[in-house]
Design a protein around this motif. Structure first.
Motif, PDB file in Angstrom:
ATOM      1  N   TYR A 145      45.680  86.162 121.835  1.00 58.64           N
ATOM      2  CA  TYR A 145      46.683  85.279 121.237  1.00 58.64           C
ATOM      3  C   TYR A 145      46.556  83.832 121.723  1.00 58.64           C
ATOM      4  O   TYR A 145      47.424  83.014 121.467  1.00 58.64           O
ATOM      5  CB  TYR A 145      48.092  85.812 121.527  1.00 58.64           C
ATOM      6  N   ARG A 146      45.460  83.550 122.426  1.00 57.45           N
ATOM      7  CA  ARG A 146      45.202  82.165 122.836  1.00 57.45           C
ATOM      8  C   ARG A 146      44.530  81.374 121.714  1.00 57.45           C
ATOM      9  O   ARG A 146      44.701  80.166 121.606  1.00 57.45           O
ATOM     10  CB  ARG A 146      44.277  82.133 124.051  1.00 57.45           C
ATOM     11  N   ALA A 147      43.718  82.082 120.914  1.00 56.90           N
ATOM     12  CA  ALA A 147      42.887  81.425 119.906  1.00 56.90           C
ATOM     13  C   ALA A 147      43.728  80.822 118.783  1.00 56.90           C
ATOM     14  O   ALA A 147      44.906  81.154 118.601  1.00 56.90           O
ATOM     15  CB  ALA A 147      41.896  82.442 119.334  1.00 56.90           C
ATOM     16  N   ASN A 148      43.091  79.919 118.037  1.00 54.72           N
ATOM     17  CA  ASN A 148      43.700  79.295 116.844  1.00 54.72           C
ATOM     18  C   ASN A 148      45.054  78.625 117.138  1.00 54.72           C
ATOM     19  O   ASN A 148      46.041  78.813 116.412  1.00 54.72           O
ATOM     20  CB  ASN A 148      43.861  80.341 115.728  1.00 54.72           C
ATOM     21  N   GLY A 149      45.084  77.888 118.223  1.00 57.40           N
ATOM     22  CA  GLY A 149      46.301  77.155 118.566  1.00 57.40           C
ATOM     23  C   GLY A 149      47.365  77.983 119.251  1.00 57.40           C
ATOM     24  O   GLY A 149      48.507  77.533 119.390  1.00 57.40           O
ATOM     25  N   GLY A 150      47.009  79.186 119.690  1.00 62.21           N
ATOM     26  CA  GLY A 150      47.989  80.067 120.321  1.00 62.21           C
ATOM     27  C   GLY A 150      48.588  79.490 121.594  1.00 62.21           C
ATOM     28  O   GLY A 150      49.791  79.630 121.845  1.00 62.21           O
ATOM     29  N   THR A 151      47.752  78.839 122.398  1.00 68.23           N
ATOM     30  CA  THR A 151      48.244  78.267 123.656  1.00 68.23           C
ATOM     31  C   THR A 151      49.288  77.182 123.395  1.00 68.23           C
ATOM     32  O   THR A 151      50.301  77.087 124.104  1.00 68.23           O
ATOM     33  CB  THR A 151      47.072  77.689 124.476  1.00 68.23           C
ATOM     34  N   GLN A 152      49.067  76.385 122.346  1.00 69.43           N
ATOM     35  CA  GLN A 152      50.033  75.349 121.976  1.00 69.43           C
ATOM     36  C   GLN A 152      51.335  75.975 121.462  1.00 69.43           C
ATOM     37  O   GLN A 152      52.435  75.499 121.779  1.00 69.43           O
ATOM     38  CB  GLN A 152      49.440  74.413 120.906  1.00 69.43           C
ATOM     39  N   ASP A 153      51.204  77.045 120.681  1.00 70.58           N
ATOM     40  CA  ASP A 153      52.400  77.751 120.190  1.00 70.58           C
ATOM     41  C   ASP A 153      53.187  78.355 121.351  1.00 70.58           C
ATOM     42  O   ASP A 153      54.425  78.333 121.353  1.00 70.58           O
ATOM     43  CB  ASP A 153      51.996  78.862 119.211  1.00 70.58           C
ATOM     44  N   GLN A 154      52.454  78.889 122.319  1.00 69.34           N
ATOM     45  CA  GLN A 154      53.100  79.464 123.493  1.00 69.34           C
ATOM     46  C   GLN A 154      53.893  78.399 124.244  1.00 69.34           C
ATOM     47  O   GLN A 154      55.030  78.647 124.673  1.00 69.34           O
ATOM     48  CB  GLN A 154      52.053  80.079 124.420  1.00 69.34           C
ATOM     49  N   SER A 155      53.328  77.220 124.384  1.00 69.00           N
ATOM     50  CA  SER A 155      54.017  76.125 125.070  1.00 69.00           C
ATOM     51  C   SER A 155      55.286  75.722 124.318  1.00 69.00           C
ATOM     52  O   SER A 155      56.338  75.472 124.928  1.00 69.00           O
ATOM     53  CB  SER A 155      53.084  74.925 125.204  1.00 69.00           C
ATOM     54  N   ARG A 156      55.205  75.715 122.986  1.00 73.52           N
ATOM     55  CA  ARG A 156      56.373  75.378 122.162  1.00 73.52           C
ATOM     56  C   ARG A 156      57.480  76.412 122.354  1.00 73.52           C
ATOM     57  O   ARG A 156      58.659  76.055 122.540  1.00 73.52           O
ATOM     58  CB  ARG A 156      55.957  75.308 120.690  1.00 73.52           C
ATOM     59  N   VAL A 157      57.110  77.690 122.331  1.00 75.39           N
ATOM     60  CA  VAL A 157      58.086  78.769 122.502  1.00 75.39           C
ATOM     61  C   VAL A 157      58.744  78.687 123.882  1.00 75.39           C
ATOM     62  O   VAL A 157      59.956  78.886 124.020  1.00 75.39           O
ATOM     63  CB  VAL A 157      57.417  80.145 122.304  1.00 75.39           C
ATOM     64  N   THR A 158      57.943  78.370 124.895  1.00 76.59           N
ATOM     65  CA  THR A 158      58.467  78.243 126.257  1.00 76.59           C
ATOM     66  C   THR A 158      59.576  77.207 126.323  1.00 76.59           C
ATOM     67  O   THR A 158      60.624  77.428 126.942  1.00 76.59           O
ATOM     68  CB  THR A 158      57.331  77.866 127.225  1.00 76.59           C
ATOM     69  N   LYS A 159      59.368  76.065 125.671  1.00 72.80           N
ATOM     70  CA  LYS A 159      60.372  75.002 125.667  1.00 72.80           C
ATOM     71  C   LYS A 159      61.597  75.399 124.843  1.00 72.80           C
ATOM     72  O   LYS A 159      62.731  75.179 125.268  1.00 72.80           O
ATOM     73  CB  LYS A 159      59.756  73.716 125.106  1.00 72.80           C
TER      74      LYS A 159
END
Length: 360
Positions: A145-159
């Motif tokens: 779930y890191r691929a295809n912008g997953g890490t950025q989505d994870q950061s958004r969800v965290t906030k």
């Protein structure tokens, strides 16, 4: 499917994706992380995982906090870097316990939220997961779930979800190397014998995050912000009369000595404050301290083991020395002496950042 959970920052996003991709699977969270140290940090991460899973409607189980067994497992690998051999052993231990829990629950699939962490090796995790599939017959679901912008989505969800964002993996050895590289004090490992809650400490964050859960239960709006400040940690302090007689004494917070040692005598007194002839040190008697904080300490030992809160003590310092940013050493003793005194004080002040909860 049993989902091994490491922290809410990884688990919330990861579990959301699993719920979408495996709609027919009943997900059960399993928080098993004996690598996390100190225990207060473990409690803080568990607390936020429980909050996260409650929001997602997922049951979360807690494994044993067998920290000593984990230390034994990684013995000899203390100097290994992140993603090195120590991490592999750590994964293996957590996977084995998780696999046994899955068997106990009758599950046939297992995965881990560590897969979404950019600080962890997916290849290492998959290797450990596949090994336990062969041993226990439990399929390891290695999703990326890191691929295809997953890490950025994870950061958004965290906030968006106001998740607790820790700044180290949890491992004592990893933290040691990280703080050495950053040239930062490893203050996560300092906890006074008095159990005083220090600013920017894990204990302070734990108290704040417990409070925010109560606010959420009452639907009270709040914000968590960060602010910079001058932090303080005192490592050791001793007052010696003459050549070797140790006098019970207490150094008030933000007391510091540039060379960690000073020798001299008390020269004079003014308004119950006694002035030392070295390093701007001041002395007060315990009875005056009691009057300032409206307390009734009978002796210095009682003060050492049960001091006022950090904020209350800071107010006392400001009464004695009202100058802003005062770092003069202020020492509390039961009785003032005119003998030669030796002060040894190892303490540190440093710039730091802490979280603050604001009720809206």
């Amino acid at each position: 499917m049993l989902v091994h959970i490491c922290c809410s920052v990884d688990s919330h996003f990861f579990l959301q994706k699993l719920q979408h991709d495996f709609p027919d699977e009943k997900l059960t969270g399993f928080f098993y992380d004996p690598n996390i140290h100190p225990y207060s940090e473990y409690r803080l991460r568990l607390l936020d995982v429980q909050r996260s899973c409650k929001k997602l409607g997922i049951e979360v189980l807690e494994g044993d906090y067998d920290f000593e067994a984990w230390m034994q497992a990684v013995r000899g690998l203390e100097k290994e870097p992140e993603k090195g051999a120590r991490c592999e052993v750590c994964f293996d231990k957590r996977f084995e316990v998780s696999a046994k829990k899955a068997l106990e629950l009758g599950e046939d699939k297992i995965t881990t939220t560590l897969l979404v962490s950019p600080l962890k090796s997916q290849e290492q995790l998959k290797k450990s997961g596949d090994a336990f599939y062969e041993k226990y017959g439990i399929e390891f679901i290695a999703v990326d779930y890191r691929a295809n912008g997953g890490t950025q989505d994870q950061s958004r969800v965290t906030k968006e979800e106001k998740l607790y964002r820790q700044d180290y993996c949890g491992c004592f050895y990893g933290l040691t190397m990280q703080r050495e590289q950053q040239d930062r004090l490893m203050d996560e490992m300092f906890s006074p014998i008095s159990n005083t809650i220090l600013p920017a400490s894990i204990e302070e964050r734990l108290e704040m995050y417990e409070h925010r859960m109560k606010l959420e239960d009452k639907d009270t709006e709040y914000k968590i912000i960060k602010e910079k400040f001058l932090n303080y940690r005192q490592f050791n302090f001793k007052l010696i009369k003459g050549k070797k007689e140790v006098i019970p004494a207490y150094a008030i917070i933000y007391s510091s000595l540039p060379r960690k040692r000073a020798e001299g005598r008390i020269e004079f007194e003014d308004k119950k404050i006694h002035y030392f002839n070295r390093e701007e040190v001041k002395f007060i008697e315990l009875k005056y301290f009691n009057s300032l904080c409206n307390s009734n300490y009978k002796n210095i030992k009682e003060l050492i083991f049960n001091p006022p809160s950090f904020d209350e003590e800071l107010k006392i310092r400001n009464l004695i020395e009202p100058a802003y940013y005062s770092l003069s050493t202020i020492i509390v003793v039961e009785n003032i002496t005119d003998s030669k005194l030796t002060i040894t004080l190892d303490a540190r002040t440093y710039e730091d950042t802490k979280e603050k909860l604001i009720i809206l």
